[in-house]
Motif scaffolding. Structure first.
Motif, PDB file in Angstrom:
ATOM      1  N   ASP A   1       0.927  -1.220   0.080  1.00 25.01           N
ATOM      2  CA  ASP A   1      -0.017  -0.061   0.024  1.00 25.01           C
ATOM      3  C   ASP A   1       0.768   1.134   0.088  1.00 25.01           C
ATOM      4  OD1 ASP A   1      -2.339  -1.284  -0.112  1.00 25.01           O
ATOM      5  OD2 ASP A   1      -2.899  -1.221   1.949  1.00 25.01           O
ATOM      6  N   CYS A   2       1.995   1.276   0.837  1.00 19.58           N
ATOM      7  CA  CYS A   2       2.936   2.308   1.001  1.00 19.58           C
ATOM      8  C   CYS A   2       3.670   2.721  -0.404  1.00 19.58           C
ATOM      9  CB  CYS A   2       3.706   2.431   1.935  1.00 19.58           C
ATOM     10  SG  CYS A   2       2.976   2.540   3.614  1.00 19.58           S
TER      11      CYS A   2
ATOM     12  N   LEU B   1       1.175   4.357  -2.586  1.00 22.12           N
ATOM     13  CA  LEU B   1       0.943   5.762  -2.423  1.00 22.12           C
ATOM     14  C   LEU B   1       2.346   6.565  -2.787  1.00 22.12           C
ATOM     15  CD1 LEU B   1      -0.578   5.259   0.897  1.00 22.12           C
ATOM     16  CD2 LEU B   1      -1.624   6.613  -0.797  1.00 22.12           C
TER      17      LEU B   1
ATOM     18  N   TYR C   1       3.199  10.689  -2.703  1.00 16.12           N
ATOM     19  CA  TYR C   1       2.927  10.984  -1.220  1.00 16.12           C
ATOM     20  C   TYR C   1       4.374  10.348  -0.517  1.00 16.12           C
ATOM     21  CZ  TYR C   1      -1.869  11.531  -2.173  1.00 16.12           C
ATOM     22  OH  TYR C   1      -3.022  12.273  -2.686  1.00 16.12           O
TER      23      TYR C   1
ATOM     24  N   LEU D   1       1.650   9.531   6.493  1.00 16.21           N
ATOM     25  CA  LEU D   1       1.595  10.285   5.304  1.00 16.21           C
ATOM     26  C   LEU D   1       1.346  11.709   5.694  1.00 16.21           C
ATOM     27  CD1 LEU D   1      -0.408   9.145   2.321  1.00 16.21           C
ATOM     28  CD2 LEU D   1      -0.611  11.178   3.308  1.00 16.21           C
TER      29      LEU D   1
ATOM     30  N   VAL E   1      -6.207   9.972  -1.248  1.00 13.72           N
ATOM     31  CA  VAL E   1      -5.511   8.782  -0.674  1.00 13.72           C
ATOM     32  C   VAL E   1      -6.311   7.703  -0.488  1.00 13.72           C
ATOM     33  CG1 VAL E   1      -4.496   8.051   1.719  1.00 13.72           C
ATOM     34  CG2 VAL E   1      -3.738  10.349   0.805  1.00 13.72           C
TER      35      VAL E   1
END
Ligand SMILES: Nc1ncnc2c1ncn2[C@@H]1O[C@H](COP(=O)(O)OP(=O)(O)OP(=O)(O)O)[C@@H](O)[C@H]1O
Ligand SMILES: [Mg+2]
Length: 298
Positions: free
Chosen positions: A240-241, A244, A249, A260, A271
């Motif tokens: 997931d990171c 992003l 981000y 974040l 987001v």
């Protein structure tokens, strides 16, 4: 009308110690202005200079438009609550208030009414016959505030007025200060409590005798470059990171929680289009962090 207080290059030393170091500041009228700073940074010294209790070594200081050398002429417009005990311990609450009312020439009828009103505001109405010396710490602070306000001063200088005051009454005090400011009075207040500073229209941070940051709480956070953060609890944190980050981000992972950085609150929606967190929390920047950052940079 000019500012309530204006200082230009104010210097005051005690022996070798330069406590006010070419300090410059302007405090507009009709605001709550919070003076913050570590112990010994010169806050009390500045307030004492404003009321003319200290002779400055250099600089220019005006109080309600009057040069500080003539500040005695406008004492009836100033209310000063010191950081240390300044009331008469052998007088009752009522007598202390009457004494201060008398000093300022408040007539008998108005005096009675003001005393009742102020004792109510500080929630000491049942104790008017008690000796000031027999009050608890917080009650004493409350009486000091009432004595400071007795003559409805235009400029209030309050040096740590809420020390030892319980949270509910602190709230009442702050509502009162805000009301005074909206009536056009100027309230300069020192505190070590950031939640109180957050309530002020302007905060000024003092370090080693100089103002190192001045602005509204939001401006100060912006100056320090602080942004809100979104904390995200994610099922598959690494992937997931990665997604992003691919969208630009900035994220840190701390103890299994993704942190974040938001440029604006509007980004929250975007987001949530990229990931579906199990839980999330918005963390607004703290004034304290901003001051730490700004005072390290100064
Ligand atoms: N009359 C004095 N003689 C000598 N030194 C003094 C005097 N008054 C203040 N100082 C020194 O000046 C410095 C600033 O003191 P001041 O009381 O203005 O700090 P402050 O910012 O109000 O601190 P606090 O948050 O602890 O109230 C301190 O080092 C203090 O010891
Ligand atoms: Mg002080």
């Amino acid at each position: 009308m000019g500012p309530a207080i204006s200082a230009r290059g104010v210097v005051k030393s005690f022996g070798q110690l330069r406590v006010l170091d070419e300090l410059t500041l302007d405090i507009p009228r009709g605001v709550t202005y919070c003076l913050l700073g570590p112990n010994g940074s010169g806050k009390t010294t500045l307030i004492r200079a404003i009321v003319g209790l200290l002779k400055l070594d250099a600089g220019d200081l005006k109080v309600l438009g009057t040069p500080v050398s003539r500040v005695q002429e406008i004492y009836s417009k100033i209310g000063y609550m010191t950081q240390h005990k300044a009331l008469y311990p052998d007088l009752t609450l009522q007598e202390n208030l009457e004494f201060f009312a008398g000093l300022y020439g408040i007539g008998k009828q108005e005096r009675e009414q003001r005393i009742v009103e102020l004792l109510k505001m500080v929630n000491l109405q049942g104790l008017s016959r008690r000796l000031a010396g027999a009050l608890s710490g917080g009650m004493y602070q409350r009486l000091s505030l009432a004595c400071t306000l007795i003559h409805e001063p235009e400029l209030l200088l309050l040096d740590e007025p809420t020390v030892g005051v319980d949270p509910r009454l602190r709230q009442t005090f702050w509502e009162y200060f805000e009301r005074l400011a909206s009536d056009g009075k100027t309230v300069l207040i020192t505190t070590h409590l950031m939640d109180e500073a957050e309530k002020c229209r302007i905060v000024g941070y003092m370090k080693a005798g100089k103002m190192t940051a001045v602005g509204s709480p939001d401006e100060i956070k912006r100056q320090a470059g602080l942004k809100p953060h979104l904390e995200l609890w994610l099922k598959d944190i690494e992937s997931d990171c990665a997604r992003l980050r691919a969208e630009g981000y900035e994220i840190e992972i701390l103890d299994g929680v993704a942190r974040l950085r938001l440029e604006s609150h509007k980004q929250i929606k975007s987001v949530l289009e990229i990931v579906s967190p199990l839980d999330m929390r918005l963390k607004e920047p703290m004034l304290e962090e901003a001051f730490l950052q700004l005072s390290e940079a100064a």
